[in-house]
Design a protein around this motif. Structure first.
Motif, mmCIF file in Angstrom:
data_model
loop_
_atom_site.group_PDB
_atom_site.id
_atom_site.type_symbol
_atom_site.label_atom_id
_atom_site.label_comp_id
_atom_site.label_asym_id
_atom_site.label_seq_id
_atom_site.Cartn_x
_atom_site.Cartn_y
_atom_site.Cartn_z
ATOM 1 N N SER A 147 39.588 52.967 34.896
ATOM 2 C CA SER A 147 39.973 52.331 36.160
ATOM 3 C C SER A 147 39.484 50.894 36.267
ATOM 4 O O SER A 147 39.998 50.119 37.086
ATOM 5 N N LEU A 148 38.487 50.525 35.435
ATOM 6 C CA LEU A 148 37.925 49.174 35.510
ATOM 7 C C LEU A 148 38.345 48.291 34.340
ATOM 8 O O LEU A 148 37.865 47.156 34.217
ATOM 9 N N LEU A 149 39.224 48.783 33.496
ATOM 10 C CA LEU A 149 39.710 47.961 32.392
ATOM 11 C C LEU A 149 40.443 46.746 32.942
ATOM 12 O O LEU A 149 41.164 46.828 33.942
ATOM 13 N N LYS A 150 40.250 45.598 32.288
ATOM 14 C CA LYS A 150 40.871 44.360 32.766
ATOM 15 C C LYS A 150 42.386 44.485 32.868
ATOM 16 O O LYS A 150 43.012 43.907 33.758
ATOM 17 N N SER A 151 42.974 45.254 31.977
ATOM 18 C CA SER A 151 44.425 45.414 32.019
ATOM 19 C C SER A 151 44.881 46.127 33.284
ATOM 20 O O SER A 151 46.012 45.971 33.728
ATOM 21 N N VAL A 152 43.968 46.882 33.883
ATOM 22 C CA VAL A 152 44.285 47.627 35.107
ATOM 23 C C VAL A 152 43.955 46.800 36.348
ATOM 24 O O VAL A 152 44.697 46.816 37.345
ATOM 25 N N THR A 153 42.851 46.065 36.298
ATOM 26 C CA THR A 153 42.366 45.360 37.493
ATOM 27 C C THR A 153 42.687 43.867 37.512
ATOM 28 O O THR A 153 42.262 43.163 38.426
ATOM 29 N N ASP A 154 43.431 43.373 36.551
ATOM 30 C CA ASP A 154 43.693 41.937 36.428
ATOM 31 C C ASP A 154 44.194 41.323 37.728
ATOM 32 O O ASP A 154 43.654 40.324 38.219
ATOM 33 N N SER A 155 45.241 41.889 38.306
ATOM 34 C CA SER A 155 45.804 41.332 39.540
ATOM 35 C C SER A 155 44.820 41.451 40.693
ATOM 36 O O SER A 155 44.725 40.567 41.550
ATOM 37 N N PRO A 164 41.701 30.040 31.691
ATOM 38 C CA PRO A 164 43.077 29.536 31.866
ATOM 39 C C PRO A 164 43.998 30.568 32.513
ATOM 40 O O PRO A 164 44.995 30.209 33.143
ATOM 41 N N GLU A 165 43.639 31.860 32.376
ATOM 42 C CA GLU A 165 44.464 32.919 32.971
ATOM 43 C C GLU A 165 44.159 33.118 34.451
ATOM 44 O O GLU A 165 44.807 33.922 35.124
ATOM 45 N N GLY A 166 43.181 32.391 34.969
ATOM 46 C CA GLY A 166 42.880 32.471 36.395
ATOM 47 C C GLY A 166 41.930 33.571 36.799
ATOM 48 O O GLY A 166 41.859 33.946 37.975
ATOM 49 N N VAL A 167 41.177 34.102 35.860
ATOM 50 C CA VAL A 167 40.169 35.115 36.187
ATOM 51 C C VAL A 167 38.780 34.562 35.880
ATOM 52 O O VAL A 167 38.643 33.541 35.207
ATOM 53 N N ALA A 168 37.764 35.227 36.404
ATOM 54 C CA ALA A 168 36.388 34.762 36.202
ATOM 55 C C ALA A 168 36.015 34.803 34.725
ATOM 56 O O ALA A 168 36.307 35.769 34.027
ATOM 57 N N HIS A 169 35.378 33.728 34.260
ATOM 58 C CA HIS A 169 34.959 33.649 32.863
ATOM 59 C C HIS A 169 33.894 34.701 32.589
ATOM 60 O O HIS A 169 33.051 34.998 33.442
#
Length: 283
Positions: A14-22, A129-134
């Protein structure tokens, strides 16, 4: 409090970046006004955290499952900080696996949104660059977050055993400034907790009974057998699954101070001798 092992690179699905990206991008836009979703950071991580913490509070080591439910807690608070009115909280860490621990309602309430640091506090993350926290502003063991010099001990990162010692009366003592702050803020020497730690050492009363039997000329084999049972129970006190296992560690390795010293001189010497025989499998 005891150190635990968490696989930081293996979060729940549930916490994988692919799931929580948005969701993570939404957090960065709304900051602490974000409607944090407990069904993601709490409901879907609870079982994993229970396994890691052996069904106990990360801070006081109390198993409360028979009563109040343990709570998924944010090591770095996601909401506005108590120590700094200008800090909006570590909102970008709300769904970060390395920032989630497990706490009882009392420790969680005492900790609240407090997070003292000795270094420079991070107010917001740099973005990729993808707009998420480094990553450097997200993972708890990154250099950026480590540089904050957090005052609270973290059982997933720190070797907390090097910071804390327990006393025979059930109190806990800090060996470092960080430990003292953790003890004070979370009230780890609150009276019910100290009493619960001390009462976990029920074996002392059993020893008194066996020593009384010995003074009444009870058979030696029964006496030794009884001591074996009690000593084995003392060994088990330090098992991670048990309440206050770190206190149990001191009971075993500091037997003289925690147990033997509570008896009169002759009994004390007898217990010390018998315990040494037990440790050498000679009892």
């Amino acid at each position: 409090m005891i150190s635990v092992t968490k696989e930081f690179d293996n979060p729940p699905k549930s916490l994988l970046k692919s799931v929580t990206d948005s969701l993570l991008k939404e957090v960065l836009e709304t900051k602490n006004e974000h409607k944090f979703r407990k069904n993601i950071y709490r409901d879907k991580t609870y079982k994993e955290l229970l396994a890691i913490y052996k069904n106990k509070c990360a801070y006081c080591e109390t198993n409360t499952l028979a009563g109040a439910t343990l709570q998924v807690e944010h090591y770095r608070p996601k909401a506005k900080l108590i120590e700094d009115a200008e800090h909006l909280g570590y909102y970008w860490l709300a769904y970060e696996w390395t920032n989630l621990t497990l706490g009882c309602s009392t420790c969680n309430g005492n900790k609240s949104n407090s997070f003292p640091v000795e270094g420079n506090r991070v107010f917001a993350p740099n973005l990729t660059p993808e707009g998420v926290a480094h990553w450097d502003f997200v993972s708890i063991n990154s250099e950026v977050l480590f540089a904050e010099k957090a005052s609270f001990l973290n059982p997933e990162v720190d070797k907390v055993e090097e910071h804390l010692i327990f006393m025979p009366d059930g109190t806990i003592k800090g060996l470092t400034n960080r430990a003292e702050i953790t003890i004070e803020k979370l009230k780890l020497n609150r009276e019910p907790l100290v009493f619960a730690r001390y009462k976990s050492l029920k074996e002392i009363e059993l020893l008194r009974e066996f020593l009384l039997d010995m003074s009444n000329n009870t058979a030696q084999d029964r006496f030794r057998g009884g001591l074996n049972v009690v000593f084995k129970r003392i060994v088990k006190l330090q098992e991670p699954e048990n309440n206050y296992s770190r206190f149990g560690y001191f009971v075993f390795y500091k037997f003289d101070i925690f147990v033997a010293n509570q008896f009169e001189p002759k009994q004390k010497e007898l217990l010390r001798k018998m315990f040494e025989l037990f440790k050498n499998n000679e009892l």
